[in-house]
Design a protein around this motif. Structure first.
Motif, PDB file in Angstrom:
ATOM      1  N   UNK A  15       0.827  -1.212   0.000  1.00 19.67           N
ATOM      2  CA  UNK A  15       0.000   0.000   0.000  1.00 19.67           C
ATOM      3  C   UNK A  15       0.858   1.258   0.000  1.00 19.67           C
ATOM      4  N   UNK A  16       2.006   1.206   0.621  1.00 16.07           N
ATOM      5  CA  UNK A  16       2.850   2.408   0.705  1.00 16.07           C
ATOM      6  C   UNK A  16       3.437   2.815  -0.640  1.00 16.07           C
ATOM      7  N   UNK A  17       3.418   1.911  -1.621  1.00 13.85           N
ATOM      8  CA  UNK A  17       4.024   2.189  -2.930  1.00 13.85           C
ATOM      9  C   UNK A  17       3.010   2.892  -3.826  1.00 13.85           C
ATOM     10  N   UNK A  18       3.275   4.106  -4.289  1.00 14.96           N
ATOM     11  CA  UNK A  18       2.335   4.808  -5.172  1.00 14.96           C
ATOM     12  C   UNK A  18       2.114   4.026  -6.465  1.00 14.96           C
ATOM     13  N   UNK A  19       0.855   3.930  -6.884  1.00  9.46           N
ATOM     14  CA  UNK A  19       0.579   3.198  -8.127  1.00  9.46           C
ATOM     15  C   UNK A  19      -0.678   3.699  -8.817  1.00  9.46           C
ATOM     16  N   UNK A  20      -0.977   5.002  -8.658  1.00  9.19           N
ATOM     17  CA  UNK A  20      -2.151   5.542  -9.343  1.00  9.19           C
ATOM     18  C   UNK A  20      -1.800   6.126 -10.705  1.00  9.19           C
ATOM     19  N   UNK A  21      -0.546   6.506 -10.910  1.00 15.09           N
ATOM     20  CA  UNK A  21      -0.117   7.031 -12.205  1.00 15.09           C
ATOM     21  C   UNK A  21       0.844   6.087 -12.909  1.00 15.09           C
ATOM     22  N   UNK A  22       1.645   5.372 -12.139  1.00 13.30           N
ATOM     23  CA  UNK A  22       2.659   4.479 -12.677  1.00 13.30           C
ATOM     24  C   UNK A  22       2.759   3.274 -11.750  1.00 13.30           C
ATOM     25  N   UNK A  23       2.452   2.094 -12.284  1.00 16.31           N
ATOM     26  CA  UNK A  23       2.444   0.877 -11.468  1.00 16.31           C
ATOM     27  C   UNK A  23       3.800   0.170 -11.425  1.00 16.31           C
ATOM     28  N   UNK A  81      -6.507  10.685  -1.943  1.00 19.58           N
ATOM     29  CA  UNK A  81      -6.856  11.983  -1.379  1.00 19.58           C
ATOM     30  C   UNK A  81      -5.628  12.585  -0.709  1.00 19.58           C
ATOM     31  N   UNK A  82      -5.660  13.883  -0.464  1.00 21.02           N
ATOM     32  CA  UNK A  82      -4.500  14.562   0.130  1.00 21.02           C
ATOM     33  C   UNK A  82      -4.099  13.924   1.460  1.00 21.02           C
ATOM     34  N   UNK A  83      -5.060  13.533   2.261  1.00 21.95           N
ATOM     35  CA  UNK A  83      -4.769  12.947   3.572  1.00 21.95           C
ATOM     36  C   UNK A  83      -4.113  11.585   3.464  1.00 21.95           C
ATOM     37  N   UNK A  84      -4.163  10.968   2.266  1.00 19.79           N
ATOM     38  CA  UNK A  84      -3.584   9.646   2.075  1.00 19.79           C
ATOM     39  C   UNK A  84      -2.166   9.702   1.514  1.00 19.79           C
ATOM     40  N   UNK A  85      -1.604  10.901   1.426  1.00 20.04           N
ATOM     41  CA  UNK A  85      -0.260  11.087   0.900  1.00 20.04           C
ATOM     42  C   UNK A  85       0.666  11.674   1.954  1.00 20.04           C
ATOM     43  N   UNK A  86       1.912  11.205   1.958  1.00 22.82           N
ATOM     44  CA  UNK A  86       2.983  11.784   2.761  1.00 22.82           C
ATOM     45  C   UNK A  86       4.165  11.949   1.835  1.00 22.82           C
ATOM     46  N   UNK A  87       4.258  13.129   1.225  1.00 23.62           N
ATOM     47  CA  UNK A  87       5.255  13.319   0.171  1.00 23.62           C
ATOM     48  C   UNK A  87       4.855  12.486  -1.035  1.00 23.62           C
ATOM     49  N   UNK A  88       5.760  11.585  -1.443  1.00 25.73           N
ATOM     50  CA  UNK A  88       5.465  10.727  -2.586  1.00 25.73           C
ATOM     51  C   UNK A  88       4.950   9.363  -2.160  1.00 25.73           C
ATOM     52  N   UNK A  89       4.997   9.062  -0.863  1.00 22.84           N
ATOM     53  CA  UNK A  89       4.513   7.774  -0.386  1.00 22.84           C
ATOM     54  C   UNK A  89       3.072   7.878   0.073  1.00 22.84           C
ATOM     55  N   UNK A  90       2.382   6.741   0.007  1.00 19.98           N
ATOM     56  CA  UNK A  90       1.036   6.686   0.552  1.00 19.98           C
ATOM     57  C   UNK A  90       1.109   6.457   2.063  1.00 19.98           C
TER      58      UNK A  90
END
Length: 371
Positions: A15-23, A81-90
């Motif tokens: 879950x901590x790995x961003x994957x909404x724009x690039x998986x 959502x903004x609250x689900x982001x910490x910098x580039x990590x979820x």
């Protein structure tokens, strides 16, 4: 490490790995984990799908060497959502026995359960685990995999089915709706509004077409004894350019929830002069075509929990629709509950993830058909 701790940690990592724009990074993690934790054959296709296969256990000889069962998920998510982001990590938080964060419910928690079940099972048939890209944007990964020959005999798609029949159980979905999004375009001829008879009012033509939409019957289907009813609704209208001009164009967006085997005849709107109907998106519905497979998954669901799971239907389209259309016998069964996916407070119960692990492993070891 206990299964609870392991599934919690693996879900956190995913879950901590961003994957909404690039998986890509999430796919890298999945591929590396499978290569390190299993002896399976692991592939990563050009689209980014991660697929691993393992042969039947020795004791399964004669039962499952010609049959394949896939545990299927996806590792893309909708934008956080903004609250689900910490910098580039979820952001991933654990509170009161639940994990919170973008993708916990839809559906990296269930992917973690699939991975661990795949690793630990002594399968009765060839066992496959697949995590696709692009599910949230129309099944891009699933369609690419199917085009490249991905064709398991049976698939359990690990999308949400928890709390569908009653609180506290993970049910087995034997059918779900699809979605056909379309546009009605009405064309006329512009004129000054003081002389409306000099033109052809495209809004009026669009209204005549909408009247036809309103009169269409909602399609219905029955799958393994469960009923599913579709819907049709005009959801957006855009027409006109000024208060004093007869409009020459008007468009209407139609949202249709389809069911297996039935489609509303929206093409009837083209009986109105100047009206054209075009399909913009068509996500297929799913129907389990083998009651024995549904019963086998239900038996595993009952073995994995204290509650009384049932065969149910689901309103949302999933990659199971694409797989079923390509000939794979499918059900949907997973941890996400109604109302969790795509929200600012998205979360999943850790005990439910444990339950899904047990369910998936049990099914793999029993096989996709009743003994």
């Amino acid at each position: 490490m206990t299964h609870r701790a392991e599934i919690t940690d693996l879900t956190r990592d995913l879950v901590s790995i961003p994957s909404h724009e690039d998986e890509t990074e999430a796919g890298d993690f999945l591929e590396a984990w499978l290569r390190e934790e299993t002896d399976a054959t692991v592939t990563r296709d050009d689209t980014g799908n991660v697929i691993a296969r393992k042969s039947p256990a020795d004791g399964a000889a004669g039962r499952g060497e010609d049959t394949s069962l896939a545990l299927v998920g996806h590792h893309d998510v909708v934008p956080p959502a903004a609250r689900q982001l910490d910098g580039e990590e979820y952001v991933v938080e654990e509170r009161d026995g639940r994990l919170y964060g973008r993708g916990t419910a839809d559906m990296k928690g269930a992917v973690a359960a699939c991975l661990l079940a795949f690793r630990d099972a002594d399968p009765a048939c060839e066992l496959v685990v697949a995590s696709f890209v692009g599910e949230e944007v129309g099944g891009v990964g699933a369609r690419a995999a199917i085009d490249a020959g991905f064709a398991p005999d049976y698939a359990l798609v690990a999308e949400g089915s928890t709390n569908y029949s009653k609180p506290g159980v993970t049910d087995v979905v034997v059918a779900h709706k699809g979605r056909r999004g379309s546009t009605i375009t009405a064309r006329g001829a512009s004129a000054h509004a003081s002389e409306p008879e000099a033109g052809e009012n495209a809004i009026y033509r669009a209204c005549d077409a909408v009247d036809i939409v309103r009169e269409l019957d909602f399609p219905e289907a029955e799958v393994v004894g469960e009923s599913l009813r579709g819907s049709i609704a005009a959801t957006e209208v855009d027409g006109g350019s000024a208060w004093n001009v007869i409009p020459d164009t008007c468009t209407v967006t139609v949202d249709e929830r389809t069911v297996p085997g039935e489609r509303a005849d929206l093409g009837q709107v083209e009986s109105v002069a100047g009206v054209e109907w075009t399909v913009d998106q068509d996500l297929p519905p799913m129907a389990c075509d083998d009651p024995d497979f549904a019963d086998a998954v239900l038996a595993s669901a009952r073995a994995a929990q204290d509650g009384d799971p049932e065969l149910v239907t689901k309103p949302h389209a999933t990659d199971a629709g694409w797989l079923a259309a390509a000939g794979t016998t499918c059900v949907v069964c997973g941890a996400s509950e109604p109302g969790e996916a795509h929200t600012e407070t998205e979360s999943v119960g850790i005990d439910v993830l444990e339950r899904c692990y047990r369910l998936y492993r049990d099914l793999a070891e029993r096989g996709p058909q009743p003994a």
